[in-house]
Design an enzyme around this catalytic site. Structure first.
Site, PDB file in Angstrom:
ATOM      1  CD  GLU A 127      15.412 -40.553 -16.946  1.00  0.00           C
ATOM      2  OE1 GLU A 127      15.272 -40.224 -18.143  1.00  0.00           O
ATOM      3  OE2 GLU A 127      14.453 -40.621 -16.147  1.00  0.00           O
ATOM      4  CD  GLU A 276      14.015 -36.395 -13.700  1.00  0.00           C
ATOM      5  OE1 GLU A 276      13.084 -36.667 -14.504  1.00  0.00           O
ATOM      6  OE2 GLU A 276      15.177 -36.157 -14.052  1.00  0.00           O
TER       7      GLU A 276
END
Length: 492
Positions: A127, A276
């Site tokens: 991220e 995720e």
């Protein structure tokens, strides 16, 4: 409810073989299911124990957050497919091709042998374009991605191992005046960079990896409809005016917003991996085991049916977040950060979960052979002469351990003042491995053999530090200390 660690150990040893056979017989549909294995814990299960737990539960894919030798060595010779990772703090180094080549040699090529590790992906960063990073990794992520894929190619591994970048869903959105999935585009401040990245992924044959969290949509917005976070239908569906599609859950809407963004960037057919997705069980009013069980039941049912989403019907490759609770993670996003595991810190399942998606009331297989510290807890001393400094002692205990279960809406929120202090003292006592002097607090605390747990609040006994996890646990504890000191504006 009070937990008997002795009964758990005996029961696990008696039924493990039977449960393993039952669970493995119901493997996740189409091989779609993986899990994230994080290691930010003060006390880690031995890597070999974790790998055996994965195999016992028929989980054939795992996503790591680094390339540490402990988990990697344990995965060697297993049937588990692996996404190994390069942390964000190494991305700048990977802009040098020689460094990237050396990393691939040390962390990928060395495991490429018969009986080695079945590596499928290399995650380049994690991220890296979060708005909270203030652009720190904007100029290094793409060069790092390109160099790692080139190094894989040069090592003769590029046909089977692909480099990707796990990205948060905040890299794309819909315009404020047209909040529908079909209007999805990459975030305006990074649109050009994202287009370059997805075109490179498309050229190299790698997937786009995205992290999608319906829980966070609920957590961030008090007006967010609760039923829209799950997969059981909603009284307020979102109708996409661009194509007439009715969305009954936020996962599908979020995923299809990405699909539209990819199409707008000219790579509409780029495969998407959900790196995720999950639901925490403590640390917030919506972070409960019941909600987590409900969320996963719907998600796994969806995966088993291979329904996909309206704009991408069919198979979706998914990694649940996460496998095990991590008590040393930063709580900057929220207290729930330490409670994402489908397993507790000791590898015990939190709730029934049918990984096959068939809706059966099936228990996950617990970690086997787990060793605990002695059966003793630390509580407030009822005979303490002076309780005036108990607040300072609780603050100290919670600074160096995990007290997130005491927060508003959390599982231990209902304790009284003495219960709160006892919980804090015990968490510190367990993190310190019950060493002499760690249950004193200037006479305010005392060890006890009587379990102080309540129906709602579990006072844990930690697992024994493992040789395989001790080094990582020490690093995690050090990071926890730095995070807490920073929060308190105290110089280490």
């Amino acid at each position: 409810m009070a937990t008997s660690y002795d009964r758990l150990a005996v029961a696990a040893s008696l039924v493990a073989a039977v449960v393993v056979a039952v669970v493995v017989a119901g493997l996740p549909a189409a091989g779609a299911l993986g899990v994230n294995w994080g290691t930010m814990a003060t006390h880690q299960l031995p890597p070999g124990t974790v790998v055996r737990m994965l195999e016992d539960n028929g989980i054939r894919k795992v996503k790591l957050f680094d390339a540490d030798a402990g988990p990697m060595d344990a995965l060697a010779g297993s049937s588990v497919e692996v996404m190994v990772a390069i942390p964000n703090n190494m991305l700048d180094m990977m802009t040098d091709y020689g460094t990237a080549r050396d990393w691939v040699h040390q962390n990928v090529s060395r495991y490429n042998f018969d009986g080695g590790v079945n590596i499928k992906y290399v995650a380049v960063g994690n991220e890296p374009f979060l708005s909270s990073f203030n652009g720190t990794f904007l100029n290094v992520t793409l060069p790092a991605l390109q160099n790692i894929q080139r190094a894989l190619n040069d090592a003769g591994l590029g046909d089977t191992i692909k480099a990707t970048v796990p990205l948060n869903a905040d890299v794309y959105n819909s315009p404020t005046d047209n909040q529908v999935p079909s209007a999805g585009r990459f975030r305006s401040d990074i649109a050009g960079l994202m287009t370059e990245i997805v075109q490179f992924l498309n050229q190299s044959g790698a997937p786009f990896t995205v992290n999608i969290y319906p829980f966070l949509s609920l957590y961030d917005n008090d007006d967010f409809p609760l039923d829209y976070a799950f997969f059981d239908g909603t009284s307020s569906p979102v109708v996409d005016t661009g194509n007439g599609i009715r969305y009954t859950n936020v996962f599908d809407a979020n995923f299809d917003t990405l699909v539209s963004a990819l199409a707008a960037a000219g790579v509409g057919g780029l495969p998407v991996v959900v790196g995720e997705v999950g639901w925490p069980t403590d640390g917030d009013k919506h972070a409960t085991a019941a909600y987590a069980q409900k969320f996963y039941a719907g998600l796994l049912r969806k995966l088993a049916a291979n329904t996909g989403t309206p704009l991408r019907p069919g198979y979706i490759e998914v990694y649940l977040f996460s496998l095990i609770d991590e008590d040393a993670k930063s709580v900057a996003p929220g207290n729930f950060e330490r409670h994402w595991g489908i397993m507790r810190y000791d590898g015990q399942p939190k709730y029934a979960m049918d990984l096959s998606g068939q809706g059966r009331n099936t228990a996950l297989v617990a970690a086997r052979g787990v060793q605990y510290l002695p059966r003793q807890w630390c509580v407030v001393n009822p005979n303490a002469p002076d309780m005036s400094k108990i607040g300072d002692s609780v603050t100290y205990a919670c600074t160096f351990s995990d007290c997130t279960s005491l927060g508003y809406g959390s599982s231990c929120n209902g304790l009284d003042a003495v219960g709160n202090a006892s919980y804090a003292f015990n968490m510190y006592f367990q993190v310190q491995n019950q060493v002499e002097g760690s249950c004193d607090f200037q006479g305010l605390a005392v060890p006890t053999a009587q379990n102080p747990s309540t129906d709602a609040c579990n006072f844990t006994i930690q697992i024994t530090p493992s040789a395989g996890g001790r080094r990582r646990a020490t690093a995690a504890a050090a990071l926890l200390l730095l995070v807490l000191l920073a929060a308190l504006h105290v110089a280490p």
